[in-house]
Design a protein around this motif. Sequence first.
Motif: not given
Length: 122
Positions: A55-62, A69-83
């Motif tokens: 989320l920080i990557d998304i908010l501060v990115s230019r 990359k920020g979206c991938f991090s969020i998807i990766f985090a969701f996958w870890i949580y769901a697993s």
Amino acid sequence: MRDDTMSPAARNAKNLVFGIALVGAGILFLINGWDFIAYLKWWIFVPALIALGGLIDILVSRRAKQIAKGCFSIIFAFWIYASMEHLWGWTFGTSWPIILIAVGVQSIVLGLLSSNKPSSES
């Protein structure tokens, strides 16, 4: 690898959050060794920290590359949580192809974004 496309303010924000996460993890490991919070499921916070970094990557990115990359991090985090929580019957062993697909989609998106750049930008 250092990312020179980020502004100094964005880099400082990422460093601050990363530092806070490391200190927090260290404190949790230390306290866990004392059996102080043995009953607490504190591993559940790991995906939240990864998602926060995305989320920080998304908010501060230019650049769109950082947003991807920020979206991938969020998807990766969701996958870890769901697993971890076995949502929809997912486990790390049964749902790992989702990460393979996500990395492939991220690679395609990054390739499309970089091919649309004028050749004067490097």
